[in-house]
Design an enzyme around this catalytic site. Sequence first.
Site, PDB file in Angstrom:
ATOM      1  N   LYS A 215       0.833  -1.209   0.000  1.00 45.10           N
ATOM      2  CA  LYS A 215       0.000   0.000   0.000  1.00 45.10           C
ATOM      3  C   LYS A 215       0.869   1.261   0.000  1.00 45.10           C
ATOM      4  CE  LYS A 215      -3.551   2.741   0.527  1.00 45.10           C
ATOM      5  NZ  LYS A 215      -4.476   3.033  -0.576  1.00 45.10           N
ATOM      6  N   CYS A 269      -3.824  10.153   1.256  1.00 44.04           N
ATOM      7  CA  CYS A 269      -2.987   9.012   0.862  1.00 44.04           C
ATOM      8  C   CYS A 269      -1.636   9.448   0.319  1.00 44.04           C
ATOM      9  CB  CYS A 269      -3.728   8.160  -0.169  1.00 44.04           C
ATOM     10  SG  CYS A 269      -5.169   7.299   0.501  1.00 44.04           S
TER      11      CYS A 269
END
Length: 415
Positions: A215, A269
């Site tokens: 991720k 993010c």
Amino acid sequence: MKNTNKIQVCMVGLGYIGLPTAAVMANAHLRVTGIDVNPQVVETINSGRIHLQENDLAELVEAVVANGLLKASLETAPADVFVIAVPTPFTDAHVPDVSYVLAAARSIAKVLKKGDLVILESTSPVGTTEQVVDVIGELRSDLQMPSVNGAEGDISVAYCPERVLPGRIIVELIENDRSIGGITPACAEKAAAFYRKFVKGECSTTSVRVAEMVKLSENAFRDLNIAFANELSLICDRLAIDTWEVIRLANRHPRVNILAPGPGVGGHCIAVDPWFIVDSAPEEARLIRTAREVNDSKPAYVIERIVGLAVAQPETKIAVLGLAFKANIDDFRESPALEVAKALHQRFVDRLMVVEPYAGEGQVEFQGIPLAHLDDALDNCGIIVVLVDHDAFCQVDPEKLAGKTIYDTRGIWPA
């Protein structure tokens, strides 16, 4: 795993990821209780409404709440599967803050039973899922915890981050592939079996640390590529070259795909996660750190450019178009456009008109910045600054821009 319609899921966190995920699960006939610390969020969801903007989410939440498959609560509820989707910010020194994750782990520890599955979805530094196991183990000595050394436990613990695009979250939660890391291989397989109940994409299993790094790597890769585009735009400005023409022509090469530059990088993010890698391996993450520094410095450069235009035209009003961190969403987290607008508002308060169609219907100001209608801003301002490529801005009639000074950080209008 039990029959789908009997599985009880507890979703801890009902934000931009938690609520859509909970709704998608409920739509797959899982019975979901969403937990949030904000009473207003709980009340809003239980009335079948939503507190954030996302395509198709309102209709989905209304339906699953009406069907009794989704409800919200302030208190953690017993369940078969617990999913943690809470924020993971960083401090001013770029040190990851996993306190929300660990607080969520503590909240579910008290209701865990043998056979339960715990999944962390929050984007987290490598090793965070193991911290979740440690926290639960400290509070529940009656339960055997799984171990990365291979020992199975009374509960299963896994990590499975989302990889979705705002504006397409519902679609991508279902269609995108998933990387699922388990504390043990059995934990990963159990989590994968759960996700396959509502995910059409491939669910690949791996170790928990690999999944955590996957991720972070995805977002760092994007950040690096955006940093190249942003740095290229600075160089082209210095050399008085059209950045957009350079990118357009360079991208005709079959193996080149330069991304679009902008006023910086925002969102929870890409603007955050690379720092988790830097914090974990500061000596090795030299390129990742540099990319973050390039992108973090871009708003200051944009502000300087706009100030220069404003000083050169002291009687001219300035229109700033966009505050969100990307186009066509109402997400303002880590938004470079908002950072630019706030700085300009402090200096040119009487000359500034800010337009943000996603700030909320009828809203007259946003975080202390007065808002204007697009037509009014275009009619009254001689300096037009594009910070976000919202569709409404892309569709502006070119005649409305005639004779005006344009600073387009998104390349939506022909030079």
